[in-house]
Design a protein around this motif. Structure first.
Motif, PDB file in Angstrom:
ATOM      1  N   HIS A 275      -0.530  -0.792  17.789  1.00 10.48           N
ATOM      2  CA  HIS A 275       0.127  -1.752  16.839  1.00 10.48           C
ATOM      3  C   HIS A 275       0.636  -1.755  15.748  1.00 10.48           C
ATOM      4  O   HIS A 275       0.650  -0.650  15.166  1.00 10.48           O
ATOM      5  N   GLU A 276       1.286  -2.895  14.851  1.00  8.41           N
ATOM      6  CA  GLU A 276       2.034  -2.757  13.509  1.00  8.41           C
ATOM      7  C   GLU A 276       1.155  -2.713  13.075  1.00  8.41           C
ATOM      8  O   GLU A 276       1.119  -4.232  12.479  1.00  8.41           O
ATOM      9  N   VAL A 277       0.013  -1.774  12.363  1.00 13.00           N
ATOM     10  CA  VAL A 277      -0.721  -2.198  11.338  1.00 13.00           C
ATOM     11  C   VAL A 277      -0.357  -2.017   9.335  1.00 13.00           C
ATOM     12  O   VAL A 277       0.683  -1.040   9.106  1.00 13.00           O
ATOM     13  N   HIS A 278      -0.559  -3.653   9.433  1.00  8.40           N
ATOM     14  CA  HIS A 278      -0.189  -2.625   7.517  1.00  8.40           C
ATOM     15  C   HIS A 278      -1.361  -3.206   6.926  1.00  8.40           C
ATOM     16  O   HIS A 278      -2.649  -4.097   7.553  1.00  8.40           O
ATOM     17  N   ILE A 279      -1.832  -2.150   5.522  1.00  7.29           N
ATOM     18  CA  ILE A 279      -3.104  -2.280   4.818  1.00  7.29           C
ATOM     19  C   ILE A 279      -2.068  -3.052   3.344  1.00  7.29           C
ATOM     20  O   ILE A 279      -1.443  -2.687   2.610  1.00  7.29           O
ATOM     21  N   ALA A 280      -3.754  -3.778   3.147  1.00  3.17           N
ATOM     22  CA  ALA A 280      -3.327  -4.637   1.973  1.00  3.17           C
ATOM     23  C   ALA A 280      -3.998  -4.227   0.851  1.00  3.17           C
ATOM     24  O   ALA A 280      -5.338  -5.607   1.091  1.00  3.17           O
ATOM     25  N   TYR A 281      -4.358  -3.241   0.067  1.00  2.00           N
ATOM     26  CA  TYR A 281      -5.312  -3.341  -1.199  1.00  2.00           C
ATOM     27  C   TYR A 281      -4.713  -4.553  -2.517  1.00  2.00           C
ATOM     28  O   TYR A 281      -4.146  -4.381  -3.154  1.00  2.00           O
ATOM     29  N   GLN A 282      -5.708  -5.488  -2.366  1.00  2.00           N
ATOM     30  CA  GLN A 282      -5.915  -6.784  -3.409  1.00  2.00           C
ATOM     31  C   GLN A 282      -5.526  -6.153  -4.755  1.00  2.00           C
ATOM     32  O   GLN A 282      -5.808  -6.796  -5.142  1.00  2.00           O
ATOM     33  N   THR A 283      -6.554  -5.517  -4.736  1.00  2.00           N
ATOM     34  CA  THR A 283      -6.827  -4.986  -6.767  1.00  2.00           C
ATOM     35  C   THR A 283      -6.644  -3.690  -6.643  1.00  2.00           C
ATOM     36  O   THR A 283      -6.717  -2.639  -5.211  1.00  2.00           O
ATOM     37  N   SER A 284      -6.373  -2.981  -7.574  1.00  2.00           N
ATOM     38  CA  SER A 284      -5.837  -1.260  -7.939  1.00  2.00           C
ATOM     39  C   SER A 284      -7.800  -0.936  -7.828  1.00  2.00           C
ATOM     40  O   SER A 284      -7.616   0.282  -7.957  1.00  2.00           O
ATOM     41  N   GLY A 285      -8.992  -1.888  -8.428  1.00  2.00           N
ATOM     42  CA  GLY A 285      -9.758  -0.907  -7.888  1.00  2.00           C
ATOM     43  C   GLY A 285     -10.340   0.005  -9.520  1.00  2.00           C
ATOM     44  O   GLY A 285     -11.327   1.138  -9.153  1.00  2.00           O
ATOM     45  N   ASN A 286      -9.270   0.084 -10.408  1.00  2.00           N
ATOM     46  CA  ASN A 286      -9.706   0.743 -11.335  1.00  2.00           C
ATOM     47  C   ASN A 286     -10.725   1.024 -12.288  1.00  2.00           C
ATOM     48  O   ASN A 286     -11.462   1.985 -13.102  1.00  2.00           O
TER      49      ASN A 286
ATOM     50  N   ALA B 157      -6.105   8.507   2.284  1.00  2.00           N
ATOM     51  CA  ALA B 157      -6.548   7.880   3.347  1.00  2.00           C
ATOM     52  C   ALA B 157      -6.300   7.220   5.274  1.00  2.00           C
ATOM     53  O   ALA B 157      -6.054   7.606   5.850  1.00  2.00           O
ATOM     54  N   THR B 158      -5.356   6.823   4.689  1.00  2.00           N
ATOM     55  CA  THR B 158      -4.455   5.913   5.763  1.00  2.00           C
ATOM     56  C   THR B 158      -3.303   7.482   6.429  1.00  2.00           C
ATOM     57  O   THR B 158      -3.221   7.131   7.603  1.00  2.00           O
ATOM     58  N   ARG B 159      -3.253   7.955   5.605  1.00  2.00           N
ATOM     59  CA  ARG B 159      -1.733   9.215   6.357  1.00  2.00           C
ATOM     60  C   ARG B 159      -2.978  10.148   6.939  1.00  2.00           C
ATOM     61  O   ARG B 159      -2.625  10.194   8.200  1.00  2.00           O
ATOM     62  N   TYR B 160      -3.814  10.319   6.772  1.00  2.00           N
ATOM     63  CA  TYR B 160      -4.336  10.719   7.487  1.00  2.00           C
ATOM     64  C   TYR B 160      -5.049   9.857   9.201  1.00  2.00           C
ATOM     65  O   TYR B 160      -4.952  10.498  10.187  1.00  2.00           O
ATOM     66  N   ILE B 161      -4.955   8.746   9.375  1.00  2.00           N
ATOM     67  CA  ILE B 161      -5.921   8.003  10.223  1.00  2.00           C
ATOM     68  C   ILE B 161      -3.880   7.520  10.778  1.00  2.00           C
ATOM     69  O   ILE B 161      -3.925   7.723  12.022  1.00  2.00           O
ATOM     70  N   GLY B 162      -2.504   7.898  10.300  1.00  2.00           N
ATOM     71  CA  GLY B 162      -1.415   8.008  10.754  1.00  2.00           C
ATOM     72  C   GLY B 162      -0.651   7.152  10.253  1.00  2.00           C
ATOM     73  O   GLY B 162      -0.090   6.078  11.330  1.00  2.00           O
ATOM     74  N   LEU B 163      -1.026   6.243   9.433  1.00  2.00           N
ATOM     75  CA  LEU B 163      -0.133   5.573   8.936  1.00  2.00           C
ATOM     76  C   LEU B 163       0.566   5.490   8.170  1.00  2.00           C
ATOM     77  O   LEU B 163       0.946   5.901   7.376  1.00  2.00           O
ATOM     78  N   PRO B 164       2.540   4.561   8.558  1.00  2.00           N
ATOM     79  CA  PRO B 164       3.733   5.294   7.355  1.00  2.00           C
ATOM     80  C   PRO B 164       2.989   4.672   6.605  1.00  2.00           C
ATOM     81  O   PRO B 164       2.531   3.807   6.297  1.00  2.00           O
ATOM     82  N   ASP B 165       3.205   5.765   5.350  1.00  2.00           N
ATOM     83  CA  ASP B 165       3.395   5.269   3.633  1.00  2.00           C
ATOM     84  C   ASP B 165       3.684   3.360   4.055  1.00  2.00           C
ATOM     85  O   ASP B 165       3.001   2.342   2.548  1.00  2.00           O
ATOM     86  N   SER B 166       4.944   3.096   4.463  1.00  2.00           N
ATOM     87  CA  SER B 166       5.747   2.026   4.243  1.00  2.00           C
ATOM     88  C   SER B 166       5.211   0.607   4.977  1.00  2.00           C
ATOM     89  O   SER B 166       5.074  -0.218   3.990  1.00  2.00           O
ATOM     90  N   ASN B 167       3.883   1.380   5.351  1.00  2.00           N
ATOM     91  CA  ASN B 167       3.017  -0.350   5.914  1.00  2.00           C
ATOM     92  C   ASN B 167       1.714  -0.026   4.800  1.00  2.00           C
ATOM     93  O   ASN B 167       1.128  -0.893   5.436  1.00  2.00           O
ATOM     94  N   VAL B 168       1.449   0.630   3.346  1.00  2.00           N
ATOM     95  CA  VAL B 168       0.853   0.349   3.042  1.00  2.00           C
ATOM     96  C   VAL B 168       0.921  -0.591   1.698  1.00  2.00           C
ATOM     97  O   VAL B 168       2.519  -0.167   1.294  1.00  2.00           O
ATOM     98  N   ASN B 169       0.306  -1.648   1.299  1.00  2.00           N
ATOM     99  CA  ASN B 169       0.947  -2.796  -0.278  1.00  2.00           C
ATOM    100  C   ASN B 169      -0.089  -2.234  -0.887  1.00  2.00           C
ATOM    101  O   ASN B 169      -1.198  -2.610  -0.397  1.00  2.00           O
ATOM    102  N   PHE B 170       0.060  -2.801  -2.173  1.00  2.00           N
ATOM    103  CA  PHE B 170      -0.982  -2.208  -3.501  1.00  2.00           C
ATOM    104  C   PHE B 170      -0.376  -3.841  -4.211  1.00  2.00           C
ATOM    105  O   PHE B 170       0.415  -4.091  -4.913  1.00  2.00           O
TER     106      PHE B 170
END
Length: 637
Positions: free
Chosen positions: A392-403, A463-476
């Motif tokens: 599937h075409e998975v996108h992660i969206a991290y809603q906050t920075s968690g700083n 973590a997302t690279r370890y699971i195999g998700l491309p960086d382009s699909n990771v959103n902050f």
């Protein structure tokens, strides 16, 4: 003043039962309930003003009354509600505590109420956390006498702590106790730890009005919000009066109402097991809830429950409706069986009539919303892995920075590395200097906040690279409500909702996964979920939303009850291990995490235990025996 003044009988759900010893009403949301509480207070202020009498209010702090205060401020600004005749006495204050400290209740009350209304400064009474130890006892006596000089409190607003404390009257408090200093219970300090950036910074003592002071109020309203309060709410309303649960003393007050949301009321007998209280309308959901409860009570799987089990436990009316235990058991067994799938994105070329997800389209666009930069792998790491693995075409969206969850020590480590690599960096120098010389509750500088956010961002990529998700699909997303530099966040704004709408419109998902866990100790999950719900409201007319399903997961604090689960995704032992390794990439959160709650286990341990227990629950109901299960509930918008 009488209980019906607040409109609870009409607006909220209240059905007195033989189990309950305190009048209580239940609302779908704390927002709705807070508006009615504010209306009662406003009515009292106006009545007292007409009589040319002072209105003496006992006020509480904490997260529970914030919406009440917001509505009172709105009434003052938009409807002309005057506070000129109002005299207030706050319940408590930490000791010692400088009133200008952002953690002080003096600061809280002025920030949320007093700065925004026309109350006279001389009519504001808040325990003074700076009184000397020698003067403290007399100060408490004088505070008590001042309340009595006004004839006592007309109205007392309360919250409740998980120890059952009201004000800071901890377990062991006497029914006739007055205003005094008190040593805080460890659990109370744990619950306050997030506001103080760690339990070591939480004061060990406080000044509080006594139980006797509170019980002398003419009217008492206690607010209870959230699943974390459900257990103590049940004990208070249904248990015996005991000094070990100080709030139970309110059973002896003749004009008290507990105002609850659905989560806080969830352990009450009439909510959790209504068939023990009254005749029920047996909906499909209630049938499953009842049979799962009976299975757990009798320690029998679904298919071994008998007519006698049902009749002996107040469920004869269910059998009357369904026929026999045999027929009902099979129906409920099949319902639970159909929640289990190894294909969270739907199984291609399969009959999906009895599967939790559609088989088409075979390749789905998926957004996983993660409130913090680790909730994705903590809460649904196995399912995340499955979705990627199954194409599937998975996108992660991290809603906050968690700083804010990165400790100063962790940030200093990275700042010193940066400085060593680039000795001429002025920014690194500033950060190192700030972290080495900061004082107690000083707000992080923008540079420090940026560094802490980058630490969490780099861990997320690991973590997302370890699971195999491309960086382009990771959103902050870095939702603006979070970026205050303090534990206290801003209210949700249009800017937050716009960001949520933008990513949903851009990806046009077939599936959305989001955190439905509202028990996190710092409230960010609730705001992030609200931002999603508001975005869904705004977008639901769009054609692509017709094909979008929303699945809610829960975090490291609570799991869905078995009867609430709509999709259960089993994990093999290898997947459990892979999920653990993904969590380990979030190294800044692994050891000594700042917002631990009252569970001392590391996140990876507690979540593995939770996933294992969910699998055990399924097995105990008579279903297959898996190593672990991640659970989801579908949200219908």
């Amino acid at each position: 003043m009488i209980k019906e003044d607040i409109g609870f009988t009409e607006a909220g759900k209240f059905e007195e039962t033989r189990f309950e010893k305190i009048h209580n009403v239940i609302f779908e949301s704390s927002q709705e309930a807070s508006l009615l509480v504010a209306q009662e207070i406003a009515n009292l202020i106006q009545r007292k003003n007409e009589l040319n009498e002072p209105c003496v209010l006992g006020l509480a702090t904490g997260s529970s009354p914030i919406k009440v205060y917001e509505e009172l401020v709105r009434k003052h600004k938009e409807e002309g509600l005057s506070f000129a005749n109002v005299v207030t006495f706050n319940l408590d204050e930490y000791y010692p505590m400088d009133k200008n400290d952002i953690q002080s209740y003096y600061h809280f009350m002025h920030e949320h109420l007093f700065h925004h209304v026309n109350i006279l400064p001389e009519n504001i009474n808040i325990p003074d956390g700076q009184v000397s130890a020698e003067e403290l006892q007399q100060y408490c006596i004088d505070y008590e006498m001042k309340i009595k000089s006004y004839g006592g409190l007309d109205f007392q607003l309360l919250g409740i702590g998980r120890t059952g404390h009201i004000g800071f009257n901890e377990p062991g408090s006497h029914v006739n106790s007055g205003t005094r200093s008190i040593t805080l219970d460890h659990l109370t300090r744990v619950d306050a730890a997030s506001s103080f950036l760690g339990i070591d910074n939480v004061p060990r003592k406080a000044i509080t009005m006594g139980i006797g002071t509170v019980r002398n109020a003419k009217r008492i309203v206690l607010l209870g919000w959230g699943i974390s309060k459900a257990g103590i709410i049940k004990n208070t309303i249904e248990g015996e009066v005991s000094s070990q649960v100080p709030a139970t003393y309110l059973q002896e007050h003749n004009n008290t109402t507990f105002v609850l949301d659905t989560e806080a009321s969830s352990e009450l007998t009439r909510v959790k097991t209504p068939w023990l209280v009254k005749s029920c309308v047996w909906t499909d959901e209630l049938k499953l809830k009842a049979v799962a409860w009976l299975s757990e009570l009798t320690k029998k799987p679904f298919l071994k429950l008998t007519d006698k089990d049902y009749n002996d436990n107040g469920m004869s009316s269910l059998l009357t409706e369904e026929g026999t235990a045999y027929d009902l058991n099979i129906k409920m067994f099949n319902k639970m069986q159909q929640t289990i799938t190894g294909w969270p994105g739907g199984k291609p070329n399969a009959d999906d009539t009895y599967r939790p997800e559609r088989s088409t389209p075979e390749k789905k666009r998926v957004i996983i919303f993660s409130p913090h930069p680790d909730d994705d792998v903590i809460s649904m790491g196995g399912t995340f892995d499955r979705l990627v693995e199954q194409g599937h075409e998975v996108h992660i969206a991290y809603q906050t920075s968690g700083n804010i969850a990165v400790s100063n020590e962790e940030a200093l480590k990275f700042a010193e590395i940066s400085k060593a690599l680039n000795p001429d960096s002025a920014v690194s120098d500033e950060i190192v200097d700030f972290l080495q010389n900061r004082t107690g509750n000083e707000i992080d500088s923008p540079e420090v906040r940026k560094l802490k956010g980058l630490i969490r961002r780099s861990e997320s990529f690991g973590a997302t690279r370890y699971i195999g998700l491309p960086d382009s699909n990771v959103n902050f997303l870095d939702l603006p409500f979070y970026e205050t530099g303090t534990v206290k966040k801003n209210n949700l704004s249009d800017a937050d909702i716009d960001i949520m709408c933008d990513i949903i419109e851009r990806i046009k998902p077939h599936q959305i996964y989001a955190a439905g866990d509202l028990a996190d100790p710092h409230g960010t999950h609730k705001v992030c979920l609200d931002s999603l719900f508001e975005a869904l409201k705004r977008l639901k007319h769009k054609s692509f939303m017709d094909d979008c399903w929303v699945w809610l997961y829960r975090g490291a604090w609570h799991e869905w009850e078995s009867y609430q689960i709509d999709m259960a995704v089993p994990m093999s032992p290898d997947q459990v291990l892979k999920k653990r390794h993904a969590i380990f990439y979030h190294q800044s959160q692994k050891d000594g995490v700042m917002f631990q709650g009252d569970d001392s286990r590391e996140f990876w341990v507690r979540v593995e235990d939770r996933n294992r227990l969910t699998a055990e629950k399924y097995h105990n109901l008579g279903l297959a025996d898996y190593s672990a299960i991640e659970a989801f509930k579908r949200y219908h918008f």
